[in-house]
Design an enzyme around this catalytic site. Structure first.
Site, mmCIF file in Angstrom:
data_model
loop_
_atom_site.group_PDB
_atom_site.id
_atom_site.type_symbol
_atom_site.label_atom_id
_atom_site.label_comp_id
_atom_site.label_asym_id
_atom_site.label_seq_id
_atom_site.Cartn_x
_atom_site.Cartn_y
_atom_site.Cartn_z
ATOM 1 N N ASP A 53 8.653 42.032 109.211
ATOM 2 C CA ASP A 53 8.879 41.161 108.045
ATOM 3 C C ASP A 53 10.300 41.385 107.515
ATOM 4 O O ASP A 53 10.740 40.712 106.582
ATOM 5 C CB ASP A 53 7.807 41.340 106.959
ATOM 6 C CG ASP A 53 7.805 42.712 106.326
ATOM 7 O OD1 ASP A 53 8.541 43.611 106.803
ATOM 8 O OD2 ASP A 53 7.063 42.911 105.345
ATOM 9 N N SER A 54 11.044 42.285 108.157
ATOM 10 C CA SER A 54 12.486 42.395 107.894
ATOM 11 C C SER A 54 13.177 41.066 108.191
ATOM 12 O O SER A 54 14.332 40.874 107.809
ATOM 13 C CB SER A 54 13.101 43.520 108.732
ATOM 14 O OG SER A 54 12.712 43.410 110.081
ATOM 15 N N ASP A 92 4.007 42.018 112.031
ATOM 16 C CA ASP A 92 4.121 42.816 110.805
ATOM 17 C C ASP A 92 3.542 41.985 109.656
ATOM 18 O O ASP A 92 4.149 40.981 109.253
ATOM 19 C CB ASP A 92 5.621 43.094 110.578
ATOM 20 C CG ASP A 92 5.860 44.186 109.577
ATOM 21 O OD1 ASP A 92 4.899 44.855 109.164
ATOM 22 O OD2 ASP A 92 7.045 44.389 109.229
ATOM 23 N N LYS A 122 0.778 45.301 112.240
ATOM 24 C CA LYS A 122 1.203 46.487 111.472
ATOM 25 C C LYS A 122 0.937 46.191 110.014
ATOM 26 O O LYS A 122 1.248 45.099 109.530
ATOM 27 C CB LYS A 122 2.695 46.769 111.693
ATOM 28 C CG LYS A 122 3.202 47.927 110.830
ATOM 29 C CD LYS A 122 4.588 48.387 111.242
ATOM 30 C CE LYS A 122 5.715 47.578 110.655
ATOM 31 N NZ LYS A 122 5.741 47.516 109.175
ATOM 32 N N GLU A 124 1.257 48.034 105.986
ATOM 33 C CA GLU A 124 1.873 49.121 105.214
ATOM 34 C C GLU A 124 0.838 49.800 104.318
ATOM 35 O O GLU A 124 -0.044 49.131 103.765
ATOM 36 C CB GLU A 124 3.008 48.564 104.344
ATOM 37 C CG GLU A 124 4.156 47.996 105.156
ATOM 38 C CD GLU A 124 5.354 47.563 104.301
ATOM 39 O OE1 GLU A 124 5.349 47.803 103.069
ATOM 40 O OE2 GLU A 124 6.297 46.991 104.876
ATOM 41 N N GLU A 191 8.671 55.837 107.855
ATOM 42 C CA GLU A 191 9.969 55.295 107.428
ATOM 43 C C GLU A 191 10.552 56.131 106.292
ATOM 44 O O GLU A 191 9.891 56.369 105.272
ATOM 45 C CB GLU A 191 9.814 53.830 106.990
ATOM 46 C CG GLU A 191 11.145 53.237 106.506
ATOM 47 C CD GLU A 191 11.179 51.712 106.454
ATOM 48 O OE1 GLU A 191 10.201 51.072 106.872
ATOM 49 O OE2 GLU A 191 12.202 51.187 105.980
HETATM 50 O O1 KIV Z 1 9.970 44.933 109.071
HETATM 51 C C1 KIV Z 1 10.418 45.777 109.857
HETATM 52 O O2 KIV Z 1 11.347 45.516 110.620
HETATM 53 C C2 KIV Z 1 9.790 47.089 109.853
HETATM 54 C C3 KIV Z 1 10.427 48.168 110.671
HETATM 55 C C4 KIV Z 1 11.731 48.527 110.134
HETATM 56 C C5 KIV Z 1 9.540 49.332 110.847
HETATM 57 O O3 KIV Z 1 8.800 47.271 109.223
#
Ligand code: KIV
Length: 292
Positions: A53-54, A92, A122, A124, A191
Protein backbone atom coordinates in the site's frame (compact mmCIF):
# COMPACT_ATOMS: atom_id res chain seq x y z
CA UNK A 1 -2.77 -19.94 -14.61
CA UNK A 2 -2.32 -20.18 -10.85
CA UNK A 3 -2.48 -24.01 -11.09
CA UNK A 4 0.25 -23.95 -13.73
CA UNK A 5 2.41 -21.76 -11.54
CA UNK A 6 2.21 -24.26 -8.72
CA UNK A 7 3.43 -27.08 -10.93
CA UNK A 8 6.50 -25.16 -12.07
CA UNK A 9 9.41 -26.60 -10.05
CA UNK A 10 10.91 -23.21 -9.24
CA UNK A 11 7.63 -21.47 -8.31
CA UNK A 12 7.75 -19.71 -4.95
CA UNK A 13 4.67 -20.76 -3.02
CA UNK A 14 3.61 -20.04 0.55
CA UNK A 15 5.08 -23.36 1.83
CA UNK A 16 8.32 -22.60 -0.04
CA UNK A 17 8.65 -19.24 1.73
CA UNK A 18 7.88 -20.82 5.10
CA UNK A 19 10.45 -23.59 4.51
CA UNK A 20 13.18 -21.08 3.69
CA UNK A 21 13.80 -20.51 7.39
CA UNK A 22 14.61 -24.13 8.20
CA UNK A 23 16.77 -24.30 5.07
CA UNK A 24 18.69 -21.20 6.18
CA UNK A 25 17.90 -19.43 2.89
CA UNK A 26 17.02 -15.76 2.97
CA UNK A 27 13.84 -14.39 1.43
CA UNK A 28 14.11 -11.50 -1.03
CA UNK A 29 10.97 -9.41 -1.21
CA UNK A 30 10.41 -6.32 -3.38
CA UNK A 31 7.38 -4.17 -3.80
CA UNK A 32 5.83 -4.03 -7.28
CA UNK A 33 2.75 -2.15 -8.41
CA UNK A 34 2.27 -2.77 -12.12
CA UNK A 35 3.29 -5.07 -14.97
CA UNK A 36 6.71 -3.54 -15.80
CA UNK A 37 7.86 -3.17 -12.18
CA UNK A 38 6.78 -6.75 -11.46
CA UNK A 39 8.56 -8.11 -14.56
CA UNK A 40 11.75 -6.26 -13.61
CA UNK A 41 11.56 -7.31 -9.95
CA UNK A 42 10.91 -10.94 -10.81
CA UNK A 43 13.67 -11.05 -13.42
CA UNK A 44 16.05 -9.73 -10.75
CA UNK A 45 15.34 -12.92 -8.77
CA UNK A 46 12.94 -11.58 -6.13
CA UNK A 47 11.07 -14.37 -4.35
CA UNK A 48 8.10 -12.34 -3.22
CA UNK A 49 6.39 -9.39 -4.95
CA UNK A 50 4.51 -7.31 -2.41
CA UNK A 51 1.82 -5.10 -3.91
CA UNK A 52 2.44 -2.66 -1.08
CA UNK A 53 0.00 0.00 0.00
CA UNK A 54 3.14 2.16 -0.24
CA UNK A 55 1.70 2.67 -3.73
CA UNK A 56 -0.26 5.47 -2.07
CA UNK A 57 3.04 7.30 -1.67
CA UNK A 58 5.27 6.21 -4.54
CA UNK A 59 2.59 5.89 -7.25
CA UNK A 60 -0.18 8.24 -6.13
CA UNK A 61 2.03 10.93 -4.55
CA UNK A 62 0.28 10.93 -1.16
CA UNK A 63 2.14 11.62 2.08
CA UNK A 64 0.95 8.35 3.68
CA UNK A 65 -0.76 5.07 2.79
CA UNK A 66 -4.16 5.70 4.37
CA UNK A 67 -6.03 6.77 1.22
CA UNK A 68 -5.42 3.58 -0.77
CA UNK A 69 -8.66 1.74 -1.51
CA UNK A 70 -9.52 -1.92 -1.93
CA UNK A 71 -10.46 -1.34 -5.59
CA UNK A 72 -7.04 0.17 -6.24
CA UNK A 73 -5.30 -2.73 -4.51
CA UNK A 74 -7.23 -5.30 -6.56
CA UNK A 75 -6.38 -3.37 -9.75
CA UNK A 76 -2.65 -3.22 -8.95
CA UNK A 77 -2.64 -6.91 -7.96
CA UNK A 78 -4.06 -7.91 -11.35
CA UNK A 79 -1.13 -6.24 -13.14
CA UNK A 80 1.51 -7.73 -10.85
CA UNK A 81 -0.07 -11.21 -10.91
CA UNK A 82 -0.17 -11.10 -14.72
CA UNK A 83 3.57 -10.41 -14.74
CA UNK A 84 4.65 -12.91 -12.10
CA UNK A 85 5.58 -16.33 -13.43
CA UNK A 86 7.53 -17.59 -10.46
CA UNK A 87 7.40 -15.12 -7.55
CA UNK A 88 4.78 -15.20 -4.82
CA UNK A 89 2.38 -12.24 -5.11
CA UNK A 90 1.20 -10.74 -1.81
CA UNK A 91 -1.58 -8.14 -1.57
CA UNK A 92 -1.06 -5.53 1.14
CA UNK A 93 -4.53 -4.97 2.58
CA UNK A 94 -5.33 -1.23 2.66
CA UNK A 95 -6.42 0.69 5.75
CA UNK A 96 -10.00 -0.16 6.85
CA UNK A 97 -10.35 -3.18 4.58
CA UNK A 98 -9.77 -5.65 7.44
CA UNK A 99 -10.35 -3.67 10.65
CA UNK A 100 -14.15 -3.33 10.52
CA UNK A 101 -15.03 -6.97 11.18
CA UNK A 102 -14.02 -10.51 10.25
CA UNK A 103 -16.72 -11.00 7.63
CA UNK A 104 -15.72 -7.86 5.70
CA UNK A 105 -12.07 -8.75 6.11
CA UNK A 106 -12.60 -12.24 4.71
CA UNK A 107 -14.49 -10.92 1.69
CA UNK A 108 -11.99 -8.12 1.04
CA UNK A 109 -8.92 -10.32 1.40
CA UNK A 110 -10.65 -12.95 -0.73
CA UNK A 111 -11.17 -10.40 -3.51
CA UNK A 112 -7.44 -9.77 -3.70
CA UNK A 113 -6.93 -13.50 -4.38
CA UNK A 114 -10.03 -14.13 -6.47
CA UNK A 115 -10.04 -10.97 -8.62
CA UNK A 116 -6.52 -9.64 -8.08
CA UNK A 117 -4.69 -12.95 -8.54
CA UNK A 118 -2.57 -12.55 -5.38
CA UNK A 119 -1.62 -15.72 -3.50
CA UNK A 120 -1.50 -14.24 0.00
CA UNK A 121 -2.35 -11.07 1.90
CA UNK A 122 -0.41 -8.93 4.37
CA UNK A 123 -2.15 -7.25 7.26
CA UNK A 124 -0.70 -4.84 9.82
CA UNK A 125 -0.91 -5.35 13.58
CA UNK A 126 0.16 -7.74 16.32
CA UNK A 127 -1.68 -9.97 18.81
CA UNK A 128 -4.94 -8.04 18.35
CA UNK A 129 -5.05 -9.35 14.77
CA UNK A 130 -4.44 -12.98 15.73
CA UNK A 131 -8.14 -14.04 15.69
CA UNK A 132 -8.53 -12.50 12.22
CA UNK A 133 -5.35 -14.16 10.95
CA UNK A 134 -6.65 -17.52 12.21
CA UNK A 135 -9.97 -17.00 10.46
CA UNK A 136 -8.33 -16.05 7.16
CA UNK A 137 -5.93 -18.98 7.31
CA UNK A 138 -8.78 -21.39 8.12
CA UNK A 139 -10.42 -20.11 4.95
CA UNK A 140 -7.32 -20.77 2.86
CA UNK A 141 -6.10 -17.20 2.67
CA UNK A 142 -2.41 -17.23 3.58
CA UNK A 143 -1.38 -14.29 5.74
CA UNK A 144 1.88 -12.39 6.12
CA UNK A 145 1.95 -10.44 9.39
CA UNK A 146 3.46 -6.97 9.84
CA UNK A 147 4.56 -5.52 13.19
CA UNK A 148 6.82 -2.75 14.48
CA UNK A 149 6.18 0.47 12.59
CA UNK A 150 2.83 -0.21 10.98
CA UNK A 151 2.30 2.78 8.64
CA UNK A 152 -1.49 2.53 8.78
CA UNK A 153 -1.23 3.36 12.53
CA UNK A 154 0.65 6.56 11.66
CA UNK A 155 -1.65 8.84 13.64
CA UNK A 156 -1.98 6.53 16.63
CA UNK A 157 1.81 6.16 16.78
CA UNK A 158 2.38 9.91 16.37
CA UNK A 159 4.43 9.60 13.18
CA UNK A 160 6.75 7.27 11.30
CA UNK A 161 8.91 6.32 14.30
CA UNK A 162 11.15 3.43 15.27
CA UNK A 163 9.16 1.03 17.50
CA UNK A 164 10.19 -1.35 20.29
CA UNK A 165 12.81 0.85 21.93
CA UNK A 166 11.69 0.29 25.53
CA UNK A 167 11.78 -3.04 27.36
CA UNK A 168 8.00 -3.06 27.59
CA UNK A 169 7.56 -2.36 23.87
CA UNK A 170 10.16 -4.99 23.06
CA UNK A 171 8.28 -7.61 25.11
CA UNK A 172 5.02 -6.65 23.43
CA UNK A 173 6.54 -7.07 19.98
CA UNK A 174 7.76 -10.54 20.91
CA UNK A 175 4.26 -11.45 22.14
CA UNK A 176 2.82 -10.05 18.92
CA UNK A 177 5.16 -12.13 16.78
CA UNK A 178 4.39 -15.34 18.69
CA UNK A 179 0.65 -14.69 18.58
CA UNK A 180 0.72 -14.19 14.80
CA UNK A 181 2.79 -17.33 14.34
CA UNK A 182 0.36 -19.36 16.48
CA UNK A 183 -2.55 -17.93 14.48
CA UNK A 184 -1.01 -19.34 11.30
CA UNK A 185 0.84 -16.44 9.64
CA UNK A 186 3.42 -17.87 7.23
CA UNK A 187 5.90 -14.99 7.56
CA UNK A 188 6.27 -11.71 9.36
CA UNK A 189 7.41 -8.25 8.29
CA UNK A 190 9.37 -6.41 10.99
CA UNK A 191 9.49 -2.71 10.20
CA UNK A 192 11.68 -0.12 11.92
CA UNK A 193 12.60 -1.95 15.10
CA UNK A 194 16.03 -2.07 16.75
CA UNK A 195 18.19 -4.85 15.36
CA UNK A 196 18.40 -6.51 18.80
CA UNK A 197 14.60 -6.79 18.89
CA UNK A 198 14.49 -8.18 15.35
CA UNK A 199 17.19 -10.72 16.24
CA UNK A 200 15.30 -11.88 19.31
CA UNK A 201 12.01 -12.25 17.42
CA UNK A 202 13.74 -13.99 14.52
CA UNK A 203 15.19 -16.62 16.82
CA UNK A 204 11.92 -17.03 18.73
CA UNK A 205 9.61 -17.77 15.77
CA UNK A 206 9.74 -20.61 13.25
CA UNK A 207 8.34 -18.53 10.39
CA UNK A 208 10.64 -16.25 8.37
CA UNK A 209 10.93 -12.64 9.48
CA UNK A 210 11.33 -10.13 6.65
CA UNK A 211 12.96 -6.91 7.77
CA UNK A 212 12.74 -3.33 6.62
CA UNK A 213 14.75 -1.04 8.85
CA UNK A 214 15.16 -3.97 11.24
CA UNK A 215 18.84 -4.79 10.75
CA UNK A 216 20.71 -7.74 9.31
CA UNK A 217 19.48 -10.61 11.51
CA UNK A 218 16.09 -11.14 9.86
CA UNK A 219 15.39 -14.14 7.62
CA UNK A 220 14.77 -11.88 4.65
CA UNK A 221 14.64 -8.25 3.58
CA UNK A 222 12.23 -6.02 1.71
CA UNK A 223 12.64 -2.57 0.19
CA UNK A 224 10.28 -0.38 -1.77
CA UNK A 225 11.02 -0.59 -5.53
CA UNK A 226 11.09 3.19 -6.04
CA UNK A 227 13.32 3.84 -3.00
CA UNK A 228 15.84 1.22 -4.04
CA UNK A 229 16.07 2.46 -7.62
CA UNK A 230 16.20 6.19 -6.91
CA UNK A 231 12.74 6.86 -8.33
CA UNK A 232 11.16 8.39 -5.21
CA UNK A 233 11.58 12.12 -4.68
CA UNK A 234 10.48 12.18 -1.03
CA UNK A 235 12.55 11.65 2.10
CA UNK A 236 14.55 8.39 2.13
CA UNK A 237 14.76 6.63 5.50
CA UNK A 238 18.26 5.73 6.73
CA UNK A 239 17.62 2.01 6.21
CA UNK A 240 17.16 2.48 2.45
CA UNK A 241 20.21 1.72 0.38
CA UNK A 242 19.72 3.25 -3.10
CA UNK A 243 21.07 0.75 -5.62
CA UNK A 244 20.45 3.04 -8.58
CA UNK A 245 19.71 6.61 -9.64
CA UNK A 246 17.18 5.86 -12.33
CA UNK A 247 15.08 8.97 -11.69
CA UNK A 248 18.05 11.07 -12.86
CA UNK A 249 18.71 8.78 -15.83
CA UNK A 250 15.06 8.93 -16.88
CA UNK A 251 15.03 12.73 -16.68
CA UNK A 252 18.21 12.88 -18.79
CA UNK A 253 16.78 10.53 -21.42
CA UNK A 254 13.51 12.43 -21.62
CA UNK A 255 15.16 15.84 -21.85
CA UNK A 256 17.40 14.48 -24.61
CA UNK A 257 14.22 13.50 -26.50
CA UNK A 258 12.83 17.02 -25.97
CA UNK A 259 16.03 18.62 -27.31
CA UNK A 260 15.97 16.39 -30.40
CA UNK A 261 12.32 17.22 -31.13
CA UNK A 262 12.98 20.95 -30.77
CA UNK A 263 16.10 20.88 -32.95
CA UNK A 264 14.48 18.64 -35.59
CA UNK A 265 16.92 15.77 -34.96
CA UNK A 266 14.08 13.41 -34.12
CA UNK A 267 12.78 11.62 -36.08
CA UNK A 268 15.10 10.97 -39.03
CA UNK A 269 13.79 9.66 -42.35
CA UNK A 270 15.02 6.20 -41.30
CA UNK A 271 12.68 6.39 -38.33
CA UNK A 272 9.71 7.11 -40.62
CA UNK A 273 7.60 4.95 -42.94
CA UNK A 274 7.94 5.23 -46.71
CA UNK A 275 5.53 4.75 -49.59
CA UNK A 276 5.84 1.49 -51.58
CA UNK A 277 7.85 1.73 -54.85
CA UNK A 278 5.00 2.49 -57.32
CA UNK A 279 3.46 5.07 -55.10
CA UNK A 280 6.92 6.57 -54.46
CA UNK A 281 7.50 6.96 -58.20
CA UNK A 282 4.14 8.60 -58.62
CA UNK A 283 4.83 10.94 -55.74
CA UNK A 284 8.28 11.85 -57.16
CA UNK A 285 6.74 12.52 -60.60
CA UNK A 286 4.11 14.68 -58.99
CA UNK A 287 6.80 16.66 -57.21
CA UNK A 288 8.72 17.28 -60.48
CA UNK A 289 5.81 17.89 -62.87
CA UNK A 290 3.13 19.19 -60.59
CA UNK A 291 -0.40 17.73 -60.66
CA UNK A 292 -0.76 15.44 -63.78
O1 KIV B 1 3.53 -1.02 1.73
C1 KIV B 1 4.67 -1.50 1.71
O2 KIV B 1 5.41 -1.35 0.75
C2 KIV B 1 5.08 -2.28 2.87
C3 KIV B 1 6.51 -2.72 2.94
C4 KIV B 1 7.40 -1.58 3.09
C5 KIV B 1 6.72 -3.75 3.98
O3 KIV B 1 4.29 -2.54 3.72
Amino acid sequence: MSKMRQTLPQAITVPVVRARKAAGERVVMLTAYDYPSARIAEDSGADVLLVGDSLGMVIQGRSDTLGVTLEQMVYHCTMVARAAKRALVVADMPFLTYQAGPRDALINCGRCLKEGGAQAVKIEGGARRAPLVRRLVENDIPVMGHIGLTPQSLHALGGFKVQGRTLEAQEQLLKDALALERAGAFSLVLECVPLEVAREITSAVRIPTIGIGAGPHCDGQVLVFHDLLGLYEGHLARFVRPYGDFGRQMREALSHFGEDVRSGKFPTEEEAFHLQTDAAHAAAKKEVHGTP
